[in-house]
Design a protein around this motif. Structure first.
Motif, mmCIF file in Angstrom:
data_model
loop_
_atom_site.group_PDB
_atom_site.id
_atom_site.type_symbol
_atom_site.label_atom_id
_atom_site.label_comp_id
_atom_site.label_asym_id
_atom_site.label_seq_id
_atom_site.Cartn_x
_atom_site.Cartn_y
_atom_site.Cartn_z
ATOM 1 N N ASP A 164 0.830 -1.207 0.000
ATOM 2 C CA ASP A 164 0.000 0.000 0.000
ATOM 3 C C ASP A 164 0.865 1.259 0.000
ATOM 4 O O ASP A 164 0.622 2.206 -0.763
ATOM 5 C CB ASP A 164 -0.930 0.013 1.213
ATOM 6 N N THR A 165 1.878 1.259 0.874
ATOM 7 C CA THR A 165 2.771 2.414 0.945
ATOM 8 C C THR A 165 3.550 2.588 -0.351
ATOM 9 O O THR A 165 3.723 3.705 -0.850
ATOM 10 C CB THR A 165 3.766 2.247 2.111
ATOM 11 N N PRO A 184 4.509 9.740 -11.713
ATOM 12 C CA PRO A 184 3.086 9.941 -12.038
ATOM 13 C C PRO A 184 2.647 9.303 -13.354
ATOM 14 O O PRO A 184 1.463 9.025 -13.530
ATOM 15 C CB PRO A 184 2.956 11.473 -12.088
ATOM 16 N N ALA A 235 9.509 1.548 -0.195
ATOM 17 C CA ALA A 235 8.388 1.991 0.646
ATOM 18 C C ALA A 235 8.869 2.742 1.884
ATOM 19 O O ALA A 235 8.069 3.376 2.571
ATOM 20 C CB ALA A 235 7.537 0.792 1.064
ATOM 21 N N VAL A 277 2.771 1.639 -3.427
ATOM 22 C CA VAL A 277 1.921 2.119 -4.526
ATOM 23 C C VAL A 277 1.716 3.630 -4.415
ATOM 24 O O VAL A 277 1.813 4.372 -5.406
ATOM 25 C CB VAL A 277 0.570 1.384 -4.525
ATOM 26 N N ASN A 278 1.435 4.110 -3.199
ATOM 27 C CA ASN A 278 1.237 5.549 -3.005
ATOM 28 C C ASN A 278 2.492 6.337 -3.346
ATOM 29 O O ASN A 278 2.427 7.400 -3.980
ATOM 30 C CB ASN A 278 0.816 5.830 -1.562
ATOM 31 N N ARG A 279 3.642 5.815 -2.944
ATOM 32 C CA ARG A 279 4.902 6.506 -3.220
ATOM 33 C C ARG A 279 5.208 6.539 -4.710
ATOM 34 O O ARG A 279 5.630 7.566 -5.249
ATOM 35 C CB ARG A 279 6.047 5.823 -2.471
ATOM 36 N N ARG A 313 3.190 6.395 -7.195
ATOM 37 C CA ARG A 313 2.270 7.273 -7.914
ATOM 38 C C ARG A 313 2.660 8.734 -7.760
ATOM 39 O O ARG A 313 2.404 9.554 -8.645
ATOM 40 C CB ARG A 313 0.837 7.037 -7.430
ATOM 41 N N GLN A 314 3.304 9.053 -6.632
ATOM 42 C CA GLN A 314 3.791 10.414 -6.430
ATOM 43 C C GLN A 314 5.108 10.644 -7.165
ATOM 44 O O GLN A 314 5.312 11.692 -7.778
ATOM 45 C CB GLN A 314 3.982 10.686 -4.933
ATOM 46 N N GLU A 315 6.004 9.675 -7.091
ATOM 47 C CA GLU A 315 7.343 9.829 -7.662
ATOM 48 C C GLU A 315 7.370 9.602 -9.175
ATOM 49 O O GLU A 315 8.170 10.209 -9.884
ATOM 50 C CB GLU A 315 8.309 8.857 -6.977
#
Length: 299
Positions: free
Chosen positions: A169-170, A180, A247, A172-174, A176-178
């Motif tokens: 989860d962590t 895009p 992550a 995937v979020n990272r 998507r930010q790093e």
């Protein structure tokens, strides 16, 4: 601590040993398949370029020959996928995995059939140096990251498999930010029930990803990739604990330790329970010192 002191001292002594004369060609462009303790390893000037060539997509450097589809089916290798891709499995070889492959015939067979085997560990680089090959260490975590960045800028379809649910989860979020532009078609943790794996594998094959990174640990990630029925096209690579590092749940060794090629020592300090596995390092060194080099095979 005594065991750690012995390992460090032995590798310091090994580093001082001169390479055999005369050396083989120091600069290699097209991949050459060499062997370390009977385990295959591909020697090339640029592992990233070799990986792109293996993928065979737009902009790839075609320095690796495509597989014959009929022979690929016979050998259990992936045949051309969508868009004429060849694709295949990338294995990151270090001293510990080399010794594991010698003890585990299944893992050894997987590495032997892998389309690209890169020198992930300092011990493997040293062993190649004794055969006359001057290659740089190619950490799998760095190649995988470059491939992710390339995927984001070239609209590759990417799948991630492995690690814990929280780490995934962590991660995937990272990402998507790093990155895009990353097209993440599948992101599944590795804590699945045995009954859940067939559905994940079906989804993977249906998605036809350009890049699949599996963080399931050695040898599971390697054998899982090779044994996946119907795998076609794309790059499939085992990345060990890379997801945890990306992550932020674990840290990679500082740059100065990586430069000194003692990243294994940092991991041991982080995870003292690895000390039994680290005993493979001196065993690897003794075996290499008594090894007769194999004749290289140009891929």
């Amino acid at each position: 601590l005594p065991i750690l002191t012995i390992i460090v001292a032995r590798f310091q002594a090994i580093d001082s040993l001169p390479p055999p004369d005369p050396p083989m060609a120091a600069t290699v462009t097209a991949p050459i398949r060499a062997h370390v303790l009977g385990v295959p390893i591909d020697v090339c000037g640029d592992v990233f370029a070799a990986a792109l060539a293996l993928h065979g997509g737009p902009g790839a450097l075609h320095t690796v020959a495509d597989h014959d589809p009929a022979q690929a089916a016979t050998d259990g290798l992936p045949s051309d996928g969508p868009g004429g891709r060849s694709g295949g499995q990338i294995v990151t070889l270090n001293a510990e995995m080399t010794m594991a492959a010698r003890a585990n015939p299944e893992l050894g067979a997987v590495i032997d059939k892998a389309e690209l085997v890169i020198p992930d560990g300092a011990g493997v680089v040293w062993a190649l140096g004794r055969q006359g090959y001057r290659v740089r260490r190619a950490p799998g975590i760095e190649l995988a990251r470059r491939l992710l960045e390339h995927a984001a800028s070239h609209r590759w379809r990417v799948a991630l498999v492995g690690a814990s649910p929280a780490v995934m989860d962590t991660l995937v979020n990272r990402l998507r930010q790093e990155l895009p532009g990353l097209d993440l078609v599948i992101a599944s943790h590795g804590y699945l029930k045995s009954s859940e794996w067939p559905e994940l594998e079906r989804r993977l094959l249906q998605a036809q990803p350009d890049l699949v990174l599996a963080a399931l640990g050695v040898p599971r990630q390697e054998t899982w990739i090779r044994g996946l029925p119907g795998r076609r096209g794309g790059l499939w690579m085992g990345v060990g604990g890379s997801f945890d590092v990306w992550a932020g749940t674990k840290k990679r060794a500082p740059g100065w330790m990586r430069a000194l090629q003692i990243e294994w020592l940092y991991r041991l300090v982080q995870e003292p329970t690895r000390w039994r596995r680290m005993l493979a390092l001196p065993e690897f060194a003794w075996a290499v010192l008594g090894e007769k080099p194999h004749a290289p095979i140009r891929r």
